[in-house]
Scaffold this active site. Structure first.
Site, PDB file in Angstrom:
ATOM      1  N   SER A  45      30.250  28.159  36.702  1.00 45.82           N
ATOM      2  CA  SER A  45      31.243  27.265  37.329  1.00 45.82           C
ATOM      3  C   SER A  45      30.753  25.822  37.230  1.00 45.82           C
ATOM      4  O   SER A  45      29.535  25.590  37.106  1.00 45.82           O
ATOM      5  CB  SER A  45      31.384  27.637  38.812  1.00 45.82           C
ATOM      6  OG  SER A  45      32.136  26.667  39.507  1.00 45.82           O
ATOM      7  N   TYR A  64      27.185  29.952  47.207  1.00 44.58           N
ATOM      8  CA  TYR A  64      28.055  30.140  46.039  1.00 44.58           C
ATOM      9  C   TYR A  64      27.603  29.236  44.893  1.00 44.58           C
ATOM     10  O   TYR A  64      27.414  29.689  43.761  1.00 44.58           O
ATOM     11  CB  TYR A  64      29.525  29.859  46.388  1.00 44.58           C
ATOM     12  CG  TYR A  64      30.400  29.940  45.160  1.00 44.58           C
ATOM     13  CD1 TYR A  64      30.636  31.168  44.545  1.00 44.58           C
ATOM     14  CD2 TYR A  64      30.935  28.794  44.572  1.00 44.58           C
ATOM     15  CE1 TYR A  64      31.395  31.252  43.381  1.00 44.58           C
ATOM     16  CE2 TYR A  64      31.700  28.870  43.416  1.00 44.58           C
ATOM     17  CZ  TYR A  64      31.928  30.100  42.828  1.00 44.58           C
ATOM     18  OH  TYR A  64      32.660  30.181  41.675  1.00 44.58           O
TER      19      TYR A  64
HETATM   20  N1  LIG Z   1      39.008  30.187  40.539  1.00 41.71           N
HETATM   21  C1  LIG Z   1      38.109  29.213  40.514  1.00 41.71           C
HETATM   22  O1  LIG Z   1      38.351  28.093  41.006  1.00 41.71           O
HETATM   23  C2  LIG Z   1      36.775  29.455  39.844  1.00 41.71           C
HETATM   24  C3  LIG Z   1      36.050  28.326  39.429  1.00 41.71           C
HETATM   25  C4  LIG Z   1      34.819  28.502  38.828  1.00 41.71           C
HETATM   26  C5  LIG Z   1      34.331  29.788  38.597  1.00 41.71           C
HETATM   27  N2  LIG Z   1      35.049  30.867  38.997  1.00 41.71           N
HETATM   28  C6  LIG Z   1      34.466  32.204  38.783  1.00 41.71           C
HETATM   29  O2  LIG Z   1      35.369  32.999  38.045  1.00 41.71           O
HETATM   30  C7  LIG Z   1      35.161  34.378  38.348  1.00 41.71           C
HETATM   31  C8  LIG Z   1      36.501  35.040  38.629  1.00 41.71           C
HETATM   32  O3  LIG Z   1      37.061  34.464  39.787  1.00 41.71           O
HETATM   33  P1  LIG Z   1      38.614  34.276  39.991  1.00 41.71           P
HETATM   34  O4  LIG Z   1      38.853  32.838  40.178  1.00 41.71           O
HETATM   35  O5  LIG Z   1      39.386  34.993  38.948  1.00 41.71           O
HETATM   36  O6  LIG Z   1      38.768  34.979  41.423  1.00 41.71           O
HETATM   37  P2  LIG Z   1      39.779  36.112  41.937  1.00 41.71           P
HETATM   38  O7  LIG Z   1      41.169  35.828  41.504  1.00 41.71           O
HETATM   39  O8  LIG Z   1      39.506  36.216  43.414  1.00 41.71           O
HETATM   40  O9  LIG Z   1      39.275  37.437  41.207  1.00 41.71           O
HETATM   41  C9  LIG Z   1      38.028  38.009  41.513  1.00 41.71           C
HETATM   42  C10 LIG Z   1      37.934  39.387  40.859  1.00 41.71           C
HETATM   43  O10 LIG Z   1      36.668  39.952  41.212  1.00 41.71           O
HETATM   44  C11 LIG Z   1      36.885  41.270  41.728  1.00 41.71           C
HETATM   45  N3  LIG Z   1      35.883  41.622  42.725  1.00 41.71           N
HETATM   46  C12 LIG Z   1      35.580  40.954  43.868  1.00 41.71           C
HETATM   47  N4  LIG Z   1      34.642  41.626  44.560  1.00 41.71           N
HETATM   48  C13 LIG Z   1      34.364  42.753  43.844  1.00 41.71           C
HETATM   49  C14 LIG Z   1      33.501  43.863  44.046  1.00 41.71           C
HETATM   50  N5  LIG Z   1      32.724  43.969  45.133  1.00 41.71           N
HETATM   51  N6  LIG Z   1      33.477  44.844  43.105  1.00 41.71           N
HETATM   52  C15 LIG Z   1      34.265  44.764  42.021  1.00 41.71           C
HETATM   53  N7  LIG Z   1      35.091  43.739  41.754  1.00 41.71           N
HETATM   54  C16 LIG Z   1      35.148  42.755  42.673  1.00 41.71           C
HETATM   55  C17 LIG Z   1      38.290  41.203  42.360  1.00 41.71           C
HETATM   56  O11 LIG Z   1      38.878  42.502  42.379  1.00 41.71           O
HETATM   57  P3  LIG Z   1      39.017  43.471  43.648  1.00 41.71           P
HETATM   58  O12 LIG Z   1      39.267  42.615  44.855  1.00 41.71           O
HETATM   59  O13 LIG Z   1      40.177  44.345  43.272  1.00 41.71           O
HETATM   60  O14 LIG Z   1      37.728  44.215  43.687  1.00 41.71           O
HETATM   61  C18 LIG Z   1      39.015  40.334  41.349  1.00 41.71           C
HETATM   62  O15 LIG Z   1      39.469  41.113  40.275  1.00 41.71           O
HETATM   63  C19 LIG Z   1      34.182  34.413  39.528  1.00 41.71           C
HETATM   64  O16 LIG Z   1      32.888  34.735  39.053  1.00 41.71           O
HETATM   65  C20 LIG Z   1      34.205  32.991  40.063  1.00 41.71           C
HETATM   66  O17 LIG Z   1      32.986  32.614  40.658  1.00 41.71           O
HETATM   67  C21 LIG Z   1      36.267  30.724  39.623  1.00 41.71           C
END
Ligand SMILES: NC(=O)c1ccc[n+]([C@@H]2O[C@H](COP(=O)([O-])OP(=O)(O)OC[C@H]3O[C@@H](n4cnc5c(N)ncnc54)[C@H](OP(=O)(O)O)[C@@H]3O)[C@@H](O)[C@H]2O)c1
Length: 257
Positions: free
Chosen positions: A143, A156
Site C-alpha cells: 500500500s 496496518y
Molecule cells: N482499498 C484500499 O484503499 C487499499 C489500499 C491499499 C492497499 N489495500 C490492500 O488491498 C488488499 C485488498 O483489500 P481491499 O481493498 O480489496 O479490501 P476488501 O474489499 O475489504 O476485501 C478484503 C478481502 O479479504 C478477505 N479477507 C479478510 N479477512 C480474511 C480472512 N481472515 N480470511 C480470508 N480472507 C479474508 C475478504 O473476504 P471475507 O470477508 O469473505 O473473508 C475480502 O475478500 C488488502 O491487502 C489491503 O491492505 C487496500
C-alpha cells in the site's frame, strides 16, 4: 508476453470475495487463467465463480477459509495439490483506524497474521512448485501506507511496509529464476476496506479498483513495485526528501480526522 502461458494455467487469489481480490479474479479469468479463490464468505465466491465460468472458458474453484485459522496454510495447500499453479496473489488483508491502545488484542493478532504471516508462509510453501516451472509470479498487496508511519493506523501501515520490503527483497533474490515478484501499492481505493477499517471519513476520494488491478497486472515481470497513480508516486518521491518527523507529523494530522 502471453499472460496465460507465462502465469497459467492456475492462479490463487486470496481475499477474492470483494474489492481488489474480486477484480484480480475477474481480470485473470479474462486473460484465460483458472483461479482458486479464497475467502471466508462462500456465497460471494460461488456467485463470482458461476458468473466467470459462464462468461469465460475457465475453471474457478472456491475455497471458504479463514486465513487466520491455525491450519489455514495446510488447507490451502491441500486444495492446490493437483494444480499447476503459476501465479499467487496474496491479496487478503484488512486495516483498523483507531488509536493503538483502543485496538482489541485479537484484531491486532489477526491483522499481523493475515497481512504479513500468510503472504510469507504461502510464498514459502509454494516456492518449490513455482520454481519447477519456467515462469511464474507472486503479487503481494502492499500500500502507499507502507511508505511512511501511519498514526491511528499504526499497525496496518507497518504491515504494509513489511509487505513492500519483503516483496522487493524476494524479487531481488529470485531475479533470473523465472519467478516475477511484484508489490502493488494502491492509495485509498473504492472497496469494502474503509467500511471494515472504519476509515470512510478519512479518505473521501477513492480510486477505481479495476484500474489498480489492470495497471498492476501489466507491470508484473517488468518491475518490483507498482505505485498506483501519479499523485501518489509524486508524494512518495517528495516524502523521501523530507525529514521523517515532518512526514510523520503530516500523516498524523491527516489520519486524526
Ligand atoms: N482499498 C484500499 O484503499 C487499499 C489500499 C491499499 C492497499 N489495500 C490492500 O488491498 C488488499 C485488498 O483489500 P481491499 O481493498 O480489496 O479490501 P476488501 O474489499 O475489504 O476485501 C478484503 C478481502 O479479504 C478477505 N479477507 C479478510 N479477512 C480474511 C480472512 N481472515 N480470511 C480470508 N480472507 C479474508 C475478504 O473476504 P471475507 O470477508 O469473505 O473473508 C475480502 O475478500 C488488502 O491487502 C489491503 O491492505 C487496500
Amino acid at each position: 508476453m502471453n499472460f496465460e502461458s507465462t502465469y497459467g494455467p492456475w492462479a490463487i487469489v486470496t481475499g477474492a470475495s470483494a474489492g481488489l481480490g474480486e477484480h484480480y479474479t475477474r481480470q485473470l479469468a479474462e486473460r484465460g487463467l483458472n483461479v482458486l479463490i479464497v475467502a471466508r464468505r462462500l456465497d460471494r465466491l460461488s456467485e463470482l465463480a458461476s458468473e466467470l465460468m459462464s462468461n469465460h472458458q475457465v475453471e474457478i474453484e472456491c475455497l471458504a477459509l479463514d486465513l487466520t485459522a491455525t491450519d489455514a496454510i495446510e488447507s490451502l495447500l491441500g486444495a492446490c495439490q493437483n494444480k499447476d499453479i503459476g501465479l499467487l496473489v496474496n491479496n487478503a488483508g484488512f486495516g483498523i483506524k483507531k488509536a493503538f491502545a483502543e485496538n482489541e488484542y485479537s484484531a491486532l493478532r489477526d491483522m499481523v497474521r493475515l497481512n504479513c504471516e500468510i503472504p510469507v508462509l504461502l510464498s514459502h510453501a509454494l516456492l518449490d512448485k513455482l520454481k519447477n516451472r519456467d515462469t511464474a509470479g507472486i503479487i503481494n498487496l502492499a500500500s502507499v501506507a507502507g511508505f511512511q508511519p501511519t498514526p491511528f493506523m499504526s499497525v496496518y501501515g507497518a504491515t504494509k511496509a513489511f509487505d513492500l520490503l519483503f516483496s522487493e527483497a524476494l524479487s531481488s533474490e529470485l531475479e533470473g529464476s523465472g519467478i516475477d515478484v511484484l508489490a502493488v501499492c494502491p492509495g485509498s481505493t473504492d472497496t469494502e476496506f474503509h467500511a471494515v477499517a472504519g476509515s470512510e471519513s478519512t479518505f473521501p476520494k477513492l480510486d477505481d479498483p479495476r484500474s489498480v488491478v489492470l495497471k498492476s497486472l501489466n507491470c508484473l515481470g517488468k518491475r518490483a513495485v507498482y505505485i498506483h497513480g501519479f499523485r501518489h508516486r509524486l508524494l512518495i518521491f517528495f516524502s523521501r526528501l523530507t525529514p521523517r518527523f515532518l512526514v510523520t507529523r503530516v500523516a498524523h494530522s491527516m489520519l486524526k480526522k
